[in-house]
Scaffold this motif. Sequence first.
Motif, PDB file in Angstrom:
ATOM      1  N   ILE A 363       0.920  -1.034  -0.216  1.00  0.00           N
ATOM      2  CA  ILE A 363       0.161  -0.069  -0.373  1.00  0.00           C
ATOM      3  C   ILE A 363       0.321   1.685  -0.461  1.00  0.00           C
ATOM      4  CG2 ILE A 363      -1.503   1.158   1.132  1.00  0.00           C
ATOM      5  CD1 ILE A 363      -2.458  -1.363   2.669  1.00  0.00           C
ATOM      6  N   LEU A 366       2.501   1.956  -3.303  1.00  0.00           N
ATOM      7  CA  LEU A 366       2.002   2.684  -4.340  1.00  0.00           C
ATOM      8  C   LEU A 366       0.969   3.832  -4.351  1.00  0.00           C
ATOM      9  CD1 LEU A 366      -0.797  -0.519  -4.840  1.00  0.00           C
ATOM     10  CD2 LEU A 366       0.564  -0.024  -6.390  1.00  0.00           C
ATOM     11  N   ASP A 367       1.621   4.039  -3.404  1.00  0.00           N
ATOM     12  CA  ASP A 367       0.618   5.500  -2.492  1.00  0.00           C
ATOM     13  C   ASP A 367       1.843   6.413  -2.851  1.00  0.00           C
ATOM     14  OD1 ASP A 367      -1.201   6.781  -1.227  1.00  0.00           O
ATOM     15  OD2 ASP A 367       0.033   6.351   0.647  1.00  0.00           O
ATOM     16  N   VAL A 391      -4.677  -7.232  -1.449  1.00  0.00           N
ATOM     17  CA  VAL A 391      -4.579  -5.410  -1.753  1.00  0.00           C
ATOM     18  C   VAL A 391      -3.867  -5.284  -3.096  1.00  0.00           C
ATOM     19  CG1 VAL A 391      -2.847  -3.877  -1.687  1.00  0.00           C
ATOM     20  CG2 VAL A 391      -3.694  -4.870  -0.062  1.00  0.00           C
ATOM     21  N   TRP A 395      -6.398  -3.752  -6.176  1.00  0.00           N
ATOM     22  CA  TRP A 395      -5.589  -2.486  -6.652  1.00  0.00           C
ATOM     23  C   TRP A 395      -5.633  -3.341  -8.304  1.00  0.00           C
ATOM     24  CZ3 TRP A 395      -3.613   1.781  -6.421  1.00  0.00           C
ATOM     25  CH2 TRP A 395      -2.594   2.276  -7.330  1.00  0.00           C
ATOM     26  N   ARG A 396      -6.062  -4.277  -8.969  1.00  0.00           N
ATOM     27  CA  ARG A 396      -5.970  -4.530  -9.848  1.00  0.00           C
ATOM     28  C   ARG A 396      -7.215  -4.559 -11.234  1.00  0.00           C
ATOM     29  NH1 ARG A 396      -2.466  -3.535 -12.293  1.00  0.00           N
ATOM     30  NH2 ARG A 396      -0.735  -4.539 -13.220  1.00  0.00           N
ATOM     31  N   LEU A 399      -9.820  -0.149  -8.678  1.00  0.00           N
ATOM     32  CA  LEU A 399      -8.255   1.185  -8.812  1.00  0.00           C
ATOM     33  C   LEU A 399      -7.310   0.609  -9.759  1.00  0.00           C
ATOM     34  CD1 LEU A 399      -7.563   1.229  -4.803  1.00  0.00           C
ATOM     35  CD2 LEU A 399      -8.571   1.958  -5.647  1.00  0.00           C
ATOM     36  N   ASP A 400      -7.104  -0.375 -10.438  1.00  0.00           N
ATOM     37  CA  ASP A 400      -5.925  -0.033 -11.293  1.00  0.00           C
ATOM     38  C   ASP A 400      -6.144  -0.560 -12.927  1.00  0.00           C
ATOM     39  OD1 ASP A 400      -3.860   1.007 -13.120  1.00  0.00           O
ATOM     40  OD2 ASP A 400      -2.627  -0.018 -12.586  1.00  0.00           O
TER      41      ASP A 400
ATOM     42  N   GLU B 228     -13.986  -5.361  -1.930  1.00  0.00           N
ATOM     43  CA  GLU B 228     -13.807  -4.651  -2.661  1.00  0.00           C
ATOM     44  C   GLU B 228     -14.915  -3.492  -3.275  1.00  0.00           C
ATOM     45  OE1 GLU B 228     -13.883  -7.542  -3.827  1.00  0.00           O
ATOM     46  OE2 GLU B 228     -14.264  -7.987  -5.566  1.00  0.00           O
ATOM     47  N   SER B 233     -10.383   4.623  -2.920  1.00  0.00           N
ATOM     48  CA  SER B 233      -8.421   4.850  -2.967  1.00  0.00           C
ATOM     49  C   SER B 233      -7.664   3.735  -2.220  1.00  0.00           C
ATOM     50  CB  SER B 233      -8.825   6.295  -2.217  1.00  0.00           C
ATOM     51  OG  SER B 233      -9.444   6.620  -1.155  1.00  0.00           O
ATOM     52  N   LEU B 234      -6.435   4.330  -2.141  1.00  0.00           N
ATOM     53  CA  LEU B 234      -5.331   3.844  -1.480  1.00  0.00           C
ATOM     54  C   LEU B 234      -5.385   4.008  -0.007  1.00  0.00           C
ATOM     55  CD1 LEU B 234      -1.864   4.288  -3.414  1.00  0.00           C
ATOM     56  CD2 LEU B 234      -3.107   2.268  -2.875  1.00  0.00           C
ATOM     57  N   LEU B 237      -8.344   1.571   1.005  1.00  0.00           N
ATOM     58  CA  LEU B 237      -8.122  -0.267   1.590  1.00  0.00           C
ATOM     59  C   LEU B 237      -6.923   0.004   2.652  1.00  0.00           C
ATOM     60  CD1 LEU B 237      -7.523  -2.357  -0.697  1.00  0.00           C
ATOM     61  CD2 LEU B 237      -5.090  -1.010  -1.625  1.00  0.00           C
TER      62      LEU B 237
END
Lengths: 473, 376
Positions: A363, A366-367, A391, A395-396, A399-400, B228, B233-234, B237
């Motif tokens: 995390i 990625l920040d 995470v 994320w995959r 978030l991205d 999820e 956002s991070l 998370l």
Amino acid sequence: MSVRGDRLAAEDVLLFANASITATGQREFHSGEAHQRLSLGFLHDYVLGNYRDLYTATLALDINDHNAGLIIRRLLESAGEASDAQRRTEGRLIARRLESLPPQRVYRLFRELRTAGVNNRRTRAIIRDWLTTRPDPALDAVKYRNALKLALRHTHLAPPSEEVGAFLFASHRGKRFTTPLLDTWREAHYAKNRLYDLPFTVAEGFAARHGIDRGEFLERIAPRLTRLERLRLQNSARRHGAGSVPMDLERMPLTRLASYVLSLPLDDRARRRTELEEALTAAARRAAGTESGRWGRVTAVLDDSFSSSGSTAKRRRPLAVALASHYLLRALATEYIPLWTSGRADALLNYPYGVTPLGHRIIDALDTGPDRLVLVSDGWDNAPPGLAAEVLRVWRSHLDPDGRVDIVHLNPVYDAGDFEVRRLSAAVPTVGVRDAEDLPALVELAHFATGHTELSELTSYLAARTRGFLEGR
Amino acid sequence: MTGLDLSGLTAGPAQVRGGVRLVPLLRAHPVPDLRLHAELYDAELGVVEFGRHSYTSYIPHGFVADWSGDGTPAAAYGTQLTTDRPDRMRLHFPHRMVRRLDRNRLRFLPLHLASEGYLSLHFGGPVIAWEEWSRRALRNGLSPRAEQAYRGVEVNGLPDALRVFEIHPDQCGVLIYVADALAAAFVLPHPDDYRVLHPSLVQDLYGELIHHYSFHPPVDEFRVQLRESAIRSLDDLRLHAAQQEQTWRHFHDTTLAGGLLDSTYMWERVYRMGRFTLSRFLPPFRPKQDNHIGETITDAKGRVVYLKTFRLAENQVRRGYLLNRLADADWHLGDTADQLGITEDQLGLRLNSAGFGHLLRRDVLDGYRARARRSP
């Protein structure tokens, strides 16, 4: 083959490639030697039995010497099952690989072939061809005396020269040799001073026989040491008060150098900081080559938890790979942020310590908004367990989803229970890593490891690698 | 009768290997003025003499506690290992289980303090010479009384689990679960002490139950699961990750460790050392539940600074339970049976199967047996 069969084959081959890069049949942190060997042996049999062509092609990848030896042995053992075309490719790949293997490994392979009773025409031809490429038959005869003798005896080949034949097989009775090295060996039996002109491993035996003090011996044999012997004997030399076993750190390969640095006590590392830093940076720059500074913004998560201490057989190997990757990535990136799992910042003074909060570090990483995220870890994520996987998955998927950040997980440890390097998540490719120097090539291989690779792509990749390998890079 | 006060310690994420789950206990503020370290004995057998009796047992190591009276941090481990090692192959005679070595130092044998407490439970035997009790029971009480335990290395998978366990930087203790049954708790005042004494866990004693459970199939990890849909956002998370850890901690303290923490114990003070107290405790002996005996060092506020526990096997619990009930009824068999809601014959047979048959007169026991046979 069906589509599903294809995918399965691709996965199997990638799995095998990862295993042959990392597994060495030695004890690891989490599993013992017997377990490692059993697991690896099964994997070799499985892949050879199902995908012989792909099994052979693995020789062209950056696999480690242990697995190269195993593959060659199995190919020669099962020569009868191969078609003519397969034999031709196999023969060329084996010959090419043998050239790059260290001679002691090759001689060990020959010895194993002898024990296994493999003595077909092809094997004899391969051994004959390899022996003709040896630059100095007299040196081999002295340094690998028994091994060479066994190989010749096994294959019924003529010795490289008449004198070497006499040296290996005839009884000596004080007869002089005309080849200088062989004669030195004869004289070393009774003249103490002569043994310093022999290779180190041979001289060591004579030194013990003459009762020469270890410190004095090391000091005088120093000019004859090979590069790796020199590195290996540093601590021993210091312990025995042999002052001058000089070493040129600049020319050492990166991961070896990292291993050496980690073998030093913390005080020494702090005292020699500039020297070590420079050597590591120089080695990294050499390894990076033309790729230097072309990777953009890179963040690395590097595992220095207790499990990176490896085992008695592989002391601190996973940490050494992480440390080497640290310097290499610094050379590759334009902007580089390292994050160690322990939270420490001084890479040079690192040692294996504490738990693996991989999820939290990812995390954090990625920040920092990187172009590329590289994870170097044995994949045992335990604080809390499974956070890294979650995470990466979230994320995959959320978030991205476009894959803006290129994430790769490099794992230096073969997990005997899974027949694989341990994966963090299905969303992120995992590849095995042996030497940090191979990192750029491995990142390329990682693109196949995302879980939806077509077999045809992989086959053409392997074919290209094979061509490159045979033409000698 | 009070419970254990483990405040100041929080449970960290567990590490699993095979059937063994190790839960670290973390201390944000270590206790600076009490330090423990190991004193190793070469001899495998130890004999402790107290009074006319002697106590023979396997003693792998002793603990030495150092404390400073004025609250200043005590010196680190290792510098005070001054006691001479006894010669090999000689029996070692530590005088007592607890012995003052110096003004500020105390040596004690871990777990032996606790097991001594259990073994000496109603050690004197019947207080009133009811006629059913054998002459031996009246003369010698429960002596000799012996219990079995297994060394940590004999517990399947435990040595490996301890070897690959990654110690947290601020870890002061550990809870060992075998097949998700709490096997032992171990708490120390300072992380440095824990780092040093972590390997001593394989030399400790573990009950028969734990040895048996160690052959059960592997347990699962409690892996983190994130929803999820709630994450944008991070920062989300990060927040969810923290929540997951909170959930685990709550689950652990209330469910997994509940048997140890919710119980109330009978305490016996053994030694006062500055502001610390060394004591041992016995469980209420409730059959078919977690029952832990143990020893602690507590500070002035009663918070646990040192803790070591041993989980009793079911038959050991039954023995303790029967002894307590007998003692409550002044060792009268009829009264005890009434209180338990069973007949006197059944109680006699229960005593026999719990290993106390020798306490009853032979003819009385035979009578119980005969009547039980006649009325099935």
